[in-house]
Design a protein around this motif. Sequence first.
Motif, PDB file in Angstrom:
ATOM      1  N   TYR A 179      58.458  31.062  17.354  1.00  0.00           N
ATOM      2  CA  TYR A 179      57.125  30.849  18.142  1.00  0.00           C
ATOM      3  C   TYR A 179      57.162  29.871  19.117  1.00  0.00           C
ATOM      4  CZ  TYR A 179      55.807  33.234  13.686  1.00  0.00           C
ATOM      5  OH  TYR A 179      55.768  34.055  12.643  1.00  0.00           O
ATOM      6  N   GLY A 180      58.137  29.330  19.609  1.00  0.00           N
ATOM      7  CA  GLY A 180      58.037  28.383  20.569  1.00  0.00           C
ATOM      8  C   GLY A 180      57.596  26.911  20.406  1.00  0.00           C
ATOM      9  N   LEU A 181      57.470  26.254  21.297  1.00  0.00           N
ATOM     10  CA  LEU A 181      56.872  24.671  21.159  1.00  0.00           C
ATOM     11  C   LEU A 181      55.612  24.744  20.862  1.00  0.00           C
ATOM     12  CD1 LEU A 181      58.666  23.258  24.293  1.00  0.00           C
ATOM     13  CD2 LEU A 181      59.356  22.868  22.056  1.00  0.00           C
ATOM     14  N   ALA A 182      55.120  23.551  20.134  1.00  0.00           N
ATOM     15  CA  ALA A 182      53.685  23.350  20.100  1.00  0.00           C
ATOM     16  C   ALA A 182      52.774  23.690  21.378  1.00  0.00           C
ATOM     17  CB  ALA A 182      53.421  22.084  19.392  1.00  0.00           C
ATOM     18  N   THR A 183      53.344  23.016  22.283  1.00  0.00           N
ATOM     19  CA  THR A 183      52.816  23.340  23.642  1.00  0.00           C
ATOM     20  C   THR A 183      52.620  24.641  24.220  1.00  0.00           C
ATOM     21  OG1 THR A 183      52.502  21.928  25.849  1.00  0.00           O
ATOM     22  CG2 THR A 183      54.729  22.998  25.316  1.00  0.00           C
ATOM     23  N   ASP A 184      53.454  25.479  23.713  1.00  0.00           N
ATOM     24  CA  ASP A 184      53.704  27.082  23.964  1.00  0.00           C
ATOM     25  C   ASP A 184      52.367  27.510  23.448  1.00  0.00           C
ATOM     26  OD1 ASP A 184      55.918  26.441  25.834  1.00  0.00           O
ATOM     27  OD2 ASP A 184      57.070  27.114  24.099  1.00  0.00           O
ATOM     28  N   ASN A 185      51.862  26.957  22.393  1.00  0.00           N
ATOM     29  CA  ASN A 185      51.113  27.634  21.638  1.00  0.00           C
ATOM     30  C   ASN A 185      49.483  26.944  21.805  1.00  0.00           C
ATOM     31  OD1 ASN A 185      52.118  29.585  19.992  1.00  0.00           O
ATOM     32  ND2 ASN A 185      53.490  27.886  19.666  1.00  0.00           N
ATOM     33  N   LEU A 186      49.314  26.178  22.938  1.00  0.00           N
ATOM     34  CA  LEU A 186      48.042  25.501  23.227  1.00  0.00           C
ATOM     35  C   LEU A 186      47.168  26.661  24.123  1.00  0.00           C
ATOM     36  CD1 LEU A 186      46.273  22.788  23.129  1.00  0.00           C
ATOM     37  CD2 LEU A 186      47.294  22.227  25.427  1.00  0.00           C
ATOM     38  N   LEU A 187      46.139  26.813  23.513  1.00  0.00           N
ATOM     39  CA  LEU A 187      45.091  27.771  24.452  1.00  0.00           C
ATOM     40  C   LEU A 187      44.072  26.955  25.289  1.00  0.00           C
ATOM     41  CD1 LEU A 187      44.368  30.059  21.496  1.00  0.00           C
ATOM     42  CD2 LEU A 187      46.031  30.684  23.132  1.00  0.00           C
ATOM     43  N   SER A 188      43.647  25.962  24.909  1.00  0.00           N
ATOM     44  CA  SER A 188      42.593  25.081  25.679  1.00  0.00           C
ATOM     45  C   SER A 188      42.722  23.669  25.345  1.00  0.00           C
ATOM     46  CB  SER A 188      41.343  25.722  25.704  1.00  0.00           C
ATOM     47  OG  SER A 188      40.839  25.644  24.374  1.00  0.00           O
ATOM     48  N   ALA A 189      42.085  22.934  26.048  1.00  0.00           N
ATOM     49  CA  ALA A 189      41.790  21.443  25.510  1.00  0.00           C
ATOM     50  C   ALA A 189      40.993  20.838  26.201  1.00  0.00           C
ATOM     51  CB  ALA A 189      43.473  20.410  26.145  1.00  0.00           C
ATOM     52  N   GLN A 190      40.058  19.774  25.585  1.00  0.00           N
ATOM     53  CA  GLN A 190      39.217  19.196  26.276  1.00  0.00           C
ATOM     54  C   GLN A 190      39.471  17.901  26.644  1.00  0.00           C
ATOM     55  OE1 GLN A 190      35.700  19.334  23.407  1.00  0.00           O
ATOM     56  NE2 GLN A 190      34.437  20.413  25.032  1.00  0.00           N
ATOM     57  N   VAL A 191      39.249  17.464  27.849  1.00  0.00           N
ATOM     58  CA  VAL A 191      40.036  16.309  28.476  1.00  0.00           C
ATOM     59  C   VAL A 191      38.704  15.392  29.274  1.00  0.00           C
ATOM     60  CG1 VAL A 191      41.689  15.260  29.847  1.00  0.00           C
ATOM     61  CG2 VAL A 191      42.013  17.532  29.119  1.00  0.00           C
ATOM     62  N   VAL A 192      38.873  14.053  28.987  1.00  0.00           N
ATOM     63  CA  VAL A 192      37.859  13.234  29.740  1.00  0.00           C
ATOM     64  C   VAL A 192      39.065  12.773  30.669  1.00  0.00           C
ATOM     65  CG1 VAL A 192      36.859  11.043  29.587  1.00  0.00           C
ATOM     66  CG2 VAL A 192      36.710  12.488  27.594  1.00  0.00           C
ATOM     67  N   THR A 193      38.665  12.834  32.042  1.00  0.00           N
ATOM     68  CA  THR A 193      39.593  12.424  33.305  1.00  0.00           C
ATOM     69  C   THR A 193      39.075  11.254  33.532  1.00  0.00           C
ATOM     70  OG1 THR A 193      37.792  13.681  34.684  1.00  0.00           O
ATOM     71  CG2 THR A 193      39.446  14.918  33.762  1.00  0.00           C
ATOM     72  N   ALA A 194      39.949  10.736  34.412  1.00  0.00           N
ATOM     73  CA  ALA A 194      39.869   9.292  34.991  1.00  0.00           C
ATOM     74  C   ALA A 194      38.632   8.909  35.586  1.00  0.00           C
ATOM     75  CB  ALA A 194      40.770   9.061  36.061  1.00  0.00           C
ATOM     76  N   LEU A 202      53.927  17.959  39.203  1.00  0.00           N
ATOM     77  CA  LEU A 202      53.409  16.776  38.261  1.00  0.00           C
ATOM     78  C   LEU A 202      52.588  15.599  39.351  1.00  0.00           C
ATOM     79  CD1 LEU A 202      55.620  16.907  35.330  1.00  0.00           C
ATOM     80  CD2 LEU A 202      53.319  17.314  35.248  1.00  0.00           C
ATOM     81  N   LEU A 203      53.499  15.162  40.021  1.00  0.00           N
ATOM     82  CA  LEU A 203      52.863  13.864  41.014  1.00  0.00           C
ATOM     83  C   LEU A 203      51.900  14.373  41.762  1.00  0.00           C
ATOM     84  CD1 LEU A 203      56.370  12.621  42.503  1.00  0.00           C
ATOM     85  CD2 LEU A 203      54.795  11.514  40.865  1.00  0.00           C
ATOM     86  N   GLN A 204      51.812  15.633  42.340  1.00  0.00           N
ATOM     87  CA  GLN A 204      50.511  16.193  42.848  1.00  0.00           C
ATOM     88  C   GLN A 204      49.414  16.145  42.012  1.00  0.00           C
ATOM     89  OE1 GLN A 204      49.985  16.498  46.366  1.00  0.00           O
ATOM     90  NE2 GLN A 204      48.144  16.748  45.648  1.00  0.00           N
ATOM     91  N   LEU A 205      49.659  16.597  40.866  1.00  0.00           N
ATOM     92  CA  LEU A 205      48.450  16.777  39.955  1.00  0.00           C
ATOM     93  C   LEU A 205      48.033  15.386  39.360  1.00  0.00           C
ATOM     94  CD1 LEU A 205      47.299  19.013  38.202  1.00  0.00           C
ATOM     95  CD2 LEU A 205      48.736  18.572  36.291  1.00  0.00           C
ATOM     96  N   LYS A 206      48.849  14.309  39.546  1.00  0.00           N
ATOM     97  CA  LYS A 206      48.381  12.845  39.123  1.00  0.00           C
ATOM     98  C   LYS A 206      47.655  12.599  40.210  1.00  0.00           C
ATOM     99  CE  LYS A 206      49.066   9.039  36.871  1.00  0.00           C
ATOM    100  NZ  LYS A 206      48.590   8.870  35.432  1.00  0.00           N
ATOM    101  N   ARG A 207      48.115  12.692  41.564  1.00  0.00           N
ATOM    102  CA  ARG A 207      47.150  12.423  42.670  1.00  0.00           C
ATOM    103  C   ARG A 207      45.626  12.874  42.680  1.00  0.00           C
ATOM    104  NH1 ARG A 207      52.034  13.855  45.447  1.00  0.00           N
ATOM    105  NH2 ARG A 207      53.419  12.070  45.864  1.00  0.00           N
ATOM    106  N   THR A 208      45.708  14.178  42.098  1.00  0.00           N
ATOM    107  CA  THR A 208      44.427  14.848  42.146  1.00  0.00           C
ATOM    108  C   THR A 208      43.521  14.330  40.999  1.00  0.00           C
ATOM    109  OG1 THR A 208      45.335  16.894  42.840  1.00  0.00           O
ATOM    110  CG2 THR A 208      43.419  17.282  41.670  1.00  0.00           C
ATOM    111  N   TYR A 209      43.978  13.966  39.668  1.00  0.00           N
ATOM    112  CA  TYR A 209      43.018  13.855  38.543  1.00  0.00           C
ATOM    113  C   TYR A 209      43.106  12.240  38.073  1.00  0.00           C
ATOM    114  CZ  TYR A 209      42.323  18.896  37.699  1.00  0.00           C
ATOM    115  OH  TYR A 209      42.318  20.003  37.940  1.00  0.00           O
ATOM    116  N   ASP A 210      44.090  11.497  38.897  1.00  0.00           N
ATOM    117  CA  ASP A 210      44.177  10.287  38.412  1.00  0.00           C
ATOM    118  C   ASP A 210      44.901   9.291  39.300  1.00  0.00           C
ATOM    119  OD1 ASP A 210      43.781   7.695  36.996  1.00  0.00           O
ATOM    120  OD2 ASP A 210      45.801   8.235  35.482  1.00  0.00           O
TER     121      ASP A 210
END
Length: 316
Positions: free
Chosen positions: A17-32, A293-301
């Motif tokens: 079935y893959g990793l736990a992360t492979d079975n994630l469908l969505s996540a609610q996140v509080v951003t910076a 991932l670095l670019q994503l970090k610059r965007t969200y945090d």
Amino acid sequence: MAGLTLGGGYGPLLGKYGLATDNLLSAQVVTADGQLVTASTTEYPDLFWGLRGGGGNFGVVVSLEYRLYPLTTVLAGLLLYPMDQAKEMLRFYGEFIKTAPDELTIQAGFLQTPEGMTVLFLHPVYCGSLEEGEQALKPLCLFATPLVDQIQLVMYDDLIHMLDAPMPKGRHYFIQTQSLDSLGVETVDALLELAQQFSSPFSAISLHHFHGAASRVAPSETAFALRQDHLLAEIIAAWEPPLAGEDQRHLQWAQSASRTLAPYALKGGYINLLDEREQERVPFAFGSNYERLLQLKRTYDPDDVFHSTIGHITPT
């Protein structure tokens, strides 16, 4: 579940079935910046990509939605072997897992029994029919005679709680990891030597078997990048609450063991178990995904509000 998933999430069903992360469908996140967003393949897909293996670097995850599978029982249990059989058994195991079906994942390693005997353990888990599982395990069970054979049909929920038993609350733990692409002669010899040097009766070495469905995900599909077949060597120093100054001895054993295995290991490491003093391994852990991932970090945090010591990504 959140921490397990954000870093990848190895488990006994990953071949099927893959990793736990492979079975994630969505996540609610509080951003910076204080926003509550839902990340999925259709909303904030870039953030959703980073959450699947990128660690706790982009926000506070407050809820997760998973893909689930119907599963009641598995064929599983411990096989224990004396050290005089360990070398040949471990070499056989290294070859055997190369052709293991997706339904079969086999953890291996070394531990001490309550009587103080160091043993090699194998812990197969087969998530298919009983008849097919018995056939799949037959060559393994016939290769050598174990001291203990506990393989049986068990409820999956019971299996998970059995895996909790060796790690009771209140004990002290320090973990180092190396990812091994195979079990060559020198690697087996190094593992055997380390197994004879445990810092306490509760310490252990565990090899997590990564293959099958987890290996067939493209490295670029999620932030978790190590998608080739491998064994995650988990070096576990465990000890009872010590007298003053005792901690350092156990930490040094685990760190020394990790250095011993490093020449036989892939670069990087499993970010859920990287120590805060191992930041130089983080770019290698993410491989070709690191710049994204670095670019994503610059965007969200961009102000680095969230920086987990496991896989700390610092924007520059």
